[in-house]
Design a protein around this motif. Sequence first.
Motif, short mmCIF file in Angstrom:
data_model
loop_
_atom_site.label_atom_id
_atom_site.label_comp_id
_atom_site.label_asym_id
_atom_site.label_seq_id
_atom_site.Cartn_x
_atom_site.Cartn_y
_atom_site.Cartn_z
N HIS A 46 21.74 -111.92 27.29
CA HIS A 46 22.24 -110.68 26.69
C HIS A 46 23.71 -110.82 26.30
O HIS A 46 24.13 -110.45 25.19
CB HIS A 46 22.06 -109.53 27.68
CG HIS A 46 22.71 -108.27 27.25
ND1 HIS A 46 23.85 -107.79 27.86
CD2 HIS A 46 22.43 -107.41 26.24
CE1 HIS A 46 24.23 -106.68 27.24
NE2 HIS A 46 23.37 -106.43 26.27
N ARG A 47 24.49 -111.42 27.20
CA ARG A 47 25.92 -111.59 26.92
C ARG A 47 26.15 -112.60 25.79
O ARG A 47 27.04 -112.42 24.97
CB ARG A 47 26.63 -112.08 28.18
CG ARG A 47 26.81 -110.98 29.22
CD ARG A 47 27.51 -111.51 30.43
NE ARG A 47 28.44 -110.53 30.95
CZ ARG A 47 29.53 -110.79 31.64
NH1 ARG A 47 29.85 -112.03 31.90
NH2 ARG A 47 30.32 -109.84 32.08
N ILE A 75 28.05 -110.59 18.30
CA ILE A 75 27.75 -109.36 17.55
C ILE A 75 28.97 -108.44 17.56
O ILE A 75 29.41 -107.94 16.51
CB ILE A 75 26.51 -108.64 18.13
CG1 ILE A 75 25.25 -109.46 17.83
CG2 ILE A 75 26.37 -107.23 17.58
CD1 ILE A 75 23.98 -108.93 18.47
N VAL A 76 29.56 -108.23 18.75
CA VAL A 76 30.72 -107.33 18.86
C VAL A 76 31.89 -107.88 18.04
O VAL A 76 32.53 -107.15 17.27
CB VAL A 76 31.12 -107.15 20.35
CG1 VAL A 76 32.45 -106.41 20.46
CG2 VAL A 76 30.04 -106.40 21.10
N GLY A 105 34.00 -116.10 23.92
CA GLY A 105 34.54 -115.21 22.89
C GLY A 105 35.83 -115.77 22.30
O GLY A 105 36.03 -115.72 21.07
N ILE A 134 24.36 -113.11 23.28
CA ILE A 134 24.06 -112.48 21.99
C ILE A 134 25.11 -111.40 21.67
O ILE A 134 25.57 -111.30 20.53
CB ILE A 134 22.63 -111.88 22.00
CG1 ILE A 134 21.60 -113.00 22.14
CG2 ILE A 134 22.36 -111.05 20.75
CD1 ILE A 134 20.21 -112.53 22.52
N SER A 135 25.49 -110.64 22.69
CA SER A 135 26.36 -109.48 22.42
C SER A 135 27.78 -109.87 21.99
O SER A 135 28.37 -109.19 21.15
CB SER A 135 26.41 -108.55 23.63
OG SER A 135 26.98 -109.21 24.73
N MET A 136 28.31 -110.97 22.54
CA MET A 136 29.69 -111.33 22.20
C MET A 136 29.87 -111.58 20.69
O MET A 136 30.74 -110.95 20.07
CB MET A 136 30.12 -112.55 23.02
CG MET A 136 31.51 -113.07 22.71
SD MET A 136 32.84 -111.90 23.09
CE MET A 136 33.15 -112.25 24.80
N THR A 155 24.63 -114.78 30.61
CA THR A 155 23.24 -114.31 30.51
C THR A 155 22.86 -114.25 29.02
O THR A 155 23.74 -114.12 28.17
CB THR A 155 23.10 -112.92 31.14
OG1 THR A 155 24.00 -112.04 30.46
CG2 THR A 155 23.44 -112.93 32.61
#
Lengths: 445, 307
Positions: A18-19, A25-26, A111, A21-23, A16
């Motif tokens: 959101h995922r 970033i984390v 990731g 983008i978040s990977m 998705t």
Amino acid sequence: MKWNPEFQRNIWLELTPHRLISMPIVLGIIFLMIYLQMVYLLEEYFYQGITITATFLFFILVVMWGSKLSSEAITSEIQDKTWDNQRMTTISPWSMSWAKLFGSTIFTWYGGLLCIAVLTISSSGISVTDNLQRASIFILAGLLAQSTALYISMVQFMGRRQIWRHRNTLGMLLGIILALPFIQYDIPSEDTIQWFGKTYNQSSFIIFTLAFLTGWTIIGIYRLMRKELQLANTPLVWLLFLIILPGYIVGFAESDADSMDQINLYLLITYFTTSLTIYLTILAEPKDPVTFRRLAFLIHHGGGRKILHHIPSWLSGLLLLGLVTLAITIRDIPIASPYNSPLISLNFFAGFLFIIRDIGIFLFFNFSIKPKRANTVSIIYLLLLYTVIPIIFLSLGLEPVSAAFNPWSTLKSITIISGLIQSAIMLYLVYYRWNALSGQAKNAI
Amino acid sequence: MIEVKNLFFEYPGKLALRDVSLKISKGEVTALTGPNGAGKTTLLRGLAALHQPLSGSIRVAGIDVISNPRLCHEKVGYLADFFGLYEDLTVKQCLMYMARSHSITADGEPAAVNRAAARLHIEDRLHQRAGTLSRGLSQRLAIAQAIIHEPAILMLDEPASGLDPEARSQLSDLFHELSTQGITLIISSHILAELEEYCTSMLIVDNGEIREHRHVSATPAKQCTIEITLSHEDDSLIKFLKTRPGISSLKTEEAGLSFVFSSEKAQQAELLQAIISHQFPICHFAERKTSLQDVYLAKVNTQESTT
């Protein structure tokens, strides 16, 4: 190109926005923290810190989390009652297999590949070839872990449809254990490996080994998927695996061994690897009387090739073991036993008979309307037969009686006669119980 | 369209189907019914090539199901009694996934999605997440998924279970609509009243065997259910009726009695005359349309009384 719908569905669910983008970033935050902690250290330690962090994160993401997700790829479908829908589609077994394997884990690969990229960028003084080899080892080790997890979970639910707590743990753990040594592997390495008398660079050989193991695991997934999609398998591929695996192991034998020794060694290794797989497959595969009634029906009605489709893996393994035992007996391979006395090939024949007895024990306890912990009970009986009983008789000074329960005893005549009697008794008991359970199903045959 | 011969299906310790043979013609709407655990689901799953039988043969749309299960999947739509949806996908994505999974080309996909959505009246829900749909709408989506590849045969296992009366009524309309579109339907259900309007045949399975397979239109021809209302209770009427020939399934009801009797008017007149001549306090004597439920109960009761 035709897009695999199952893979597409996984992308919709797993990748998705959101995922996506978040990977990074984390991961970026974690690497930034490491950078801030180590920026004041020597350059060498700084890069080492980044390398360790990237390796660790790859392990967590691809090996651990990826194995968990792949082990759930089908069990979650069964639990969510969507698996029958998928089985009713026209997606081919191969498309379904790779889509499940790569689709369910695609986010972890996203990731993981970012980690490999960081690892490559942060590697100072490592050649492009070494970097490529390390990336290949990481990717293949991740694949091995995930494919093992998926394969084991498929074996567990195959033909049972029972979803139990911790259902995915075994596959996940096995996957992690298999992949762990390869993730820890240090690059660059000047070490070499001797295989079939030739010298190979260790890294290249590890890549070959990983590809060999992963390839066979994926073939296993594909074959189980065919079964799930109601397509038939013949035992030929399984037999090919049983023949090739000892070949891989024999390659590590000393290079000065002559060809005759290598054939003998191959036969001995095949004997032991096939025996082991017989026990593993009889534990894993469904052993209900229906499976055998279907086989009996086909044999009775001249089912021809269809008979092959219903032969359990352990039975085809047993047939191969019979041939290998025959070859060992004919060649009369000299081998030293742990008891410091010559162990002649007749012991291998006794071992074969004892395996038939053990199969009988498994089948006997599984042939009931609702078998409860049949495998556990069988294992307990086998432990008693192989350890407690022979030890008791031995401590009483009754070595000949003890030999009746030990296929590797030096009292070969007793061992063989005992093996024949025990296997015959168990086969009779299995037939008797199977017949008693048949009831009205006999009319079908 | 469907031909089953000598089908045996065994679970460990239980013969779920025994020597089942049946034929279902193209375009028929078959109500598959029977007590719980009778073998309905096993039969449906066998026909849908999801289970392999112990022995016997199944041909669906000319395909040998046991030899070519994947070909059968192309021709059949199946909805299990307990089905799941991909709750995080939208209705449109669910339908797109099923369309692609059934090898519908990229060109044909939008039309297939729209057609299935329109058939099930969920066009206005295409962008809603499947997990947010009501039970009735979920059922519609599941059926839309099952028919997206335009199967010749649609098999539904207990499709009305768990639905409220309004959703059930809508489902009945839907099946009626699908049957008029030429799809051969096999619907396993306990709620026979809802299948009554459009069912062309009924298949009763009990204890793994076919008890009855009949065309519904043939049902009222020979026999019917007669209902009698009395002005006050009179137990002797039951005794009297038991002595009369041709009466079966005699039951006491809230305001009187019901029983299965000949649908011949002359015989009914003779029976009525006999009741009146014995001065029973009768105030109503009428033929009740024989429903699927009556036929089913009569068959099951007959079976129980013979065993």
